[in-house]
Enzyme design. Structure first.
Site, PDB file in Angstrom:
ATOM      1  N   HIS A 122      36.506  40.611  32.069  1.00  9.86           N
ATOM      2  CA  HIS A 122      36.751  39.597  33.110  1.00  9.86           C
ATOM      3  C   HIS A 122      35.709  38.497  33.000  1.00  9.86           C
ATOM      4  O   HIS A 122      34.511  38.773  33.128  1.00  9.86           O
ATOM      5  CB  HIS A 122      36.669  40.237  34.495  1.00  9.86           C
ATOM      6  CG  HIS A 122      37.671  41.330  34.679  1.00  9.86           C
ATOM      7  ND1 HIS A 122      38.911  41.118  35.232  1.00  9.86           N
ATOM      8  CD2 HIS A 122      37.627  42.647  34.345  1.00  9.86           C
ATOM      9  CE1 HIS A 122      39.584  42.261  35.246  1.00  9.86           C
ATOM     10  NE2 HIS A 122      38.832  43.204  34.720  1.00  9.86           N
ATOM     11  N   HIS A 161      46.128  46.047  35.317  1.00  5.78           N
ATOM     12  CA  HIS A 161      45.303  47.201  35.660  1.00  5.78           C
ATOM     13  C   HIS A 161      46.219  48.204  36.367  1.00  5.78           C
ATOM     14  O   HIS A 161      46.976  47.814  37.264  1.00  5.78           O
ATOM     15  CB  HIS A 161      44.179  46.805  36.605  1.00  5.78           C
ATOM     16  CG  HIS A 161      43.067  46.023  35.965  1.00  5.78           C
ATOM     17  ND1 HIS A 161      43.280  44.959  35.137  1.00  5.78           N
ATOM     18  CD2 HIS A 161      41.723  46.172  36.054  1.00  5.78           C
ATOM     19  CE1 HIS A 161      42.102  44.485  34.732  1.00  5.78           C
ATOM     20  NE2 HIS A 161      41.144  45.197  35.279  1.00  5.78           N
ATOM     21  N   HIS A 176      39.858  43.696  27.386  1.00  8.79           N
ATOM     22  CA  HIS A 176      39.696  43.955  28.823  1.00  8.79           C
ATOM     23  C   HIS A 176      38.296  43.523  29.227  1.00  8.79           C
ATOM     24  O   HIS A 176      37.350  44.321  29.178  1.00  8.79           O
ATOM     25  CB  HIS A 176      39.945  45.438  29.110  1.00  8.79           C
ATOM     26  CG  HIS A 176      39.926  45.786  30.564  1.00  8.79           C
ATOM     27  ND1 HIS A 176      40.574  46.884  31.079  1.00  8.79           N
ATOM     28  CD2 HIS A 176      39.348  45.187  31.626  1.00  8.79           C
ATOM     29  CE1 HIS A 176      40.385  46.937  32.385  1.00  8.79           C
ATOM     30  NE2 HIS A 176      39.619  45.909  32.742  1.00  8.79           N
ATOM     31  N   ASP A 195      34.734  45.337  30.241  1.00  2.99           N
ATOM     32  CA  ASP A 195      35.164  45.078  31.621  1.00  2.99           C
ATOM     33  C   ASP A 195      34.381  43.922  32.265  1.00  2.99           C
ATOM     34  O   ASP A 195      34.829  42.779  32.222  1.00  2.99           O
ATOM     35  CB  ASP A 195      35.040  46.367  32.449  1.00  2.99           C
ATOM     36  CG  ASP A 195      36.049  46.439  33.594  1.00  2.99           C
ATOM     37  OD1 ASP A 195      36.844  45.492  33.741  1.00  2.99           O
ATOM     38  OD2 ASP A 195      36.060  47.455  34.322  1.00  2.99           O
ATOM     39  N   ASP A 196      33.254  44.218  32.903  1.00  5.41           N
ATOM     40  CA  ASP A 196      32.416  43.205  33.565  1.00  5.41           C
ATOM     41  C   ASP A 196      30.989  43.396  33.057  1.00  5.41           C
ATOM     42  O   ASP A 196      30.120  43.899  33.784  1.00  5.41           O
ATOM     43  CB  ASP A 196      32.465  43.391  35.084  1.00  5.41           C
ATOM     44  CG  ASP A 196      33.886  43.306  35.612  1.00  5.41           C
ATOM     45  OD1 ASP A 196      34.420  42.196  35.694  1.00  5.41           O
ATOM     46  OD2 ASP A 196      34.467  44.368  35.904  1.00  5.41           O
ATOM     47  N   GLU A 227      43.970  53.194  37.801  1.00  8.08           N
ATOM     48  CA  GLU A 227      42.508  53.093  37.744  1.00  8.08           C
ATOM     49  C   GLU A 227      41.974  53.798  38.991  1.00  8.08           C
ATOM     50  O   GLU A 227      41.253  54.771  38.903  1.00  8.08           O
ATOM     51  CB  GLU A 227      42.120  51.610  37.726  1.00  8.08           C
ATOM     52  CG  GLU A 227      40.647  51.330  37.775  1.00  8.08           C
ATOM     53  CD  GLU A 227      40.356  49.845  38.014  1.00  8.08           C
ATOM     54  OE1 GLU A 227      41.303  49.059  38.239  1.00  8.08           O
ATOM     55  OE2 GLU A 227      39.167  49.483  37.987  1.00  8.08           O
TER      56      GLU A 227
HETATM   57 ZN   LIG Z   1      39.077  45.291  34.679  1.00  8.40          ZN
END
Ligand SMILES: [Zn+2]
Length: 353
Positions: free
Chosen positions: A24, A201, A22, A282-283, A204
């Protein structure tokens, strides 16, 4: 690259070999590279201070910056450079060994960047990083939820038309609350017919019911995030019984959804409820973290010792979309490395057992 014997549990956590499912691509661009690409393409930035480029407080502000970063990715070499740096950072900072990485095609194609430029650039960077760091990476094209269903369908067709072997799946991201998963049922069906693996996703910033919609109506094999599943004991029981994988992200969600104490983060309750959880960044550059940092922050907060850490790592191997022999090879490699690290950890005074 991190080398030498470990001297603390914190170092152990950063050094443990990792699988990440996961993450991006557009959220892994270094702030300094973002600033350089903005200069190259004449994009105006909200601040001249590179250290403040990734400042924001809500998911909506975050999505704005995310779009601005994306807007500076134009040439094939921009995609190749940033994909390479993204994996180099994962390998150097957190001993990343295998990643399945999201990218948002329509953020690029709607600005006139051809799908082939985007995919070929990413693949070039991925292959160069594997050659230099031994880290493997596959790609998951993400539907952007704020797009309309026709745009998502067209995106899936384009991905299937210019498909490199690295492109293996379809996912979905963006703000969840305003755009529920069933909106994109047709796009998921088409991706499945085209041979893509499926994830999304869910739960969330939306309800637990979205997890069930993703499993039952979209055919998803994994759930990205999934925290609000905890609000429904029936959904938790089903996901536990079916062994559904959840790809969870400590830091980004603690910032965006206001769970500053990681010891109270829903990830802990999900693990305690018997759900199959993996840890992910994630990011990472946008939240000042990396995959090593995620383990270093979350594992002590959830009271995880080396056995639980091993389980988190190997759950990632099980949840990865690898063929049987590739999965077995990765598992064997990671287990051998974990054995060596566990031995070193056991020799440290006061280390968790
Ligand atoms: Zn994400």
């Amino acid at each position: 690259m991190i080398t030498g014997p470990i001297t603390s549990f914190d170092q152990y956590l950063r050094r443990v070999p990792k699988v990440e499912l996961h993450c991006h691509f557009e959220g892994t661009v270094r702030a300094s590279t973002f600033a350089e690409l903005a200069r190259k393409h004449g994009t105006r930035l909200p601040t001249e201070d590179v250290g403040r480029l990734y400042d924001y407080g809500t998911i909506y502000q975050f999505l704005e910056i995310f779009a601005l970063v994306s807007s500076t990715l134009i040439d094939r070499e921009d995609f190749a450079r940033t994909a390479y740096e993204s994996l180099a950072d994962g390998a150097e900072l957190g001993n990343l060994r295998y990643r399945e990485m999201f990218f948002n095609p329509t953020l690029h194609t709607r600005r006139g960047v051809p799908m082939a430029t985007c995919v070929e650039g990413l693949v070039e960077g991925i292959r160069a990083a594997e050659a230099d760091y031994g880290v493997q990476c596959r790609l998951i094209a993400d539907i952007y939820r704020q797009d309309d269903p026709q745009t998502a369908l067209a995106m899936v067709d384009e991905v299937l038309a210019c498909r490199a072997p690295e492109v293996i799946g379809l996912g979905m991201d963006g703000a969840e609350a305003p755009d529920p998963p069933e909106k994109f049922k047709d796009a998921f069906a088409r991706a499945r017919r085209g041979g893509l693996r499926l994830t999304s996703h869910a739960a969330e910033d939306g309800p637990a019911a979205n997890v069930l919609t993703c499993l039952d109506e979209l055919g998803c094999e994994r759930v990205d995030h999934g925290y609000h599943v905890l609000a429904s004991p029936a959904a938790v029981a089903r996901c536990r019984d079916e062994g559904v994988f959840f790809t969870c992200c400590p830091t980004s969600t603690s910032v965006v959804y206001g769970w500053p104490e990681l010891s109270a983060h829903p990830i802990r309750a999900m693990v305690e409820a018997g759900l199959r959880v993996t840890l992910n960044s994630d990011d990472p550059t946008m939240f000042a973290t990396d995959i090593g940092e995620e383990y270093a922050r979350m594992c002590p907060a959830m009271g995880a010792g080396p056995q639980e850490v091993r389980r988190l790592v190997l759950t990632g191997v099980e949840a990865a979309w690898l063929g049987g022999p590739e999965r077995a090879a990765l598992r064997a490699e990671l287990e051998a490395e974990l054995d060596r690290l566990d031995e070193q950890l056991a020799g440290l005074p006061g280390a968790p057992a």
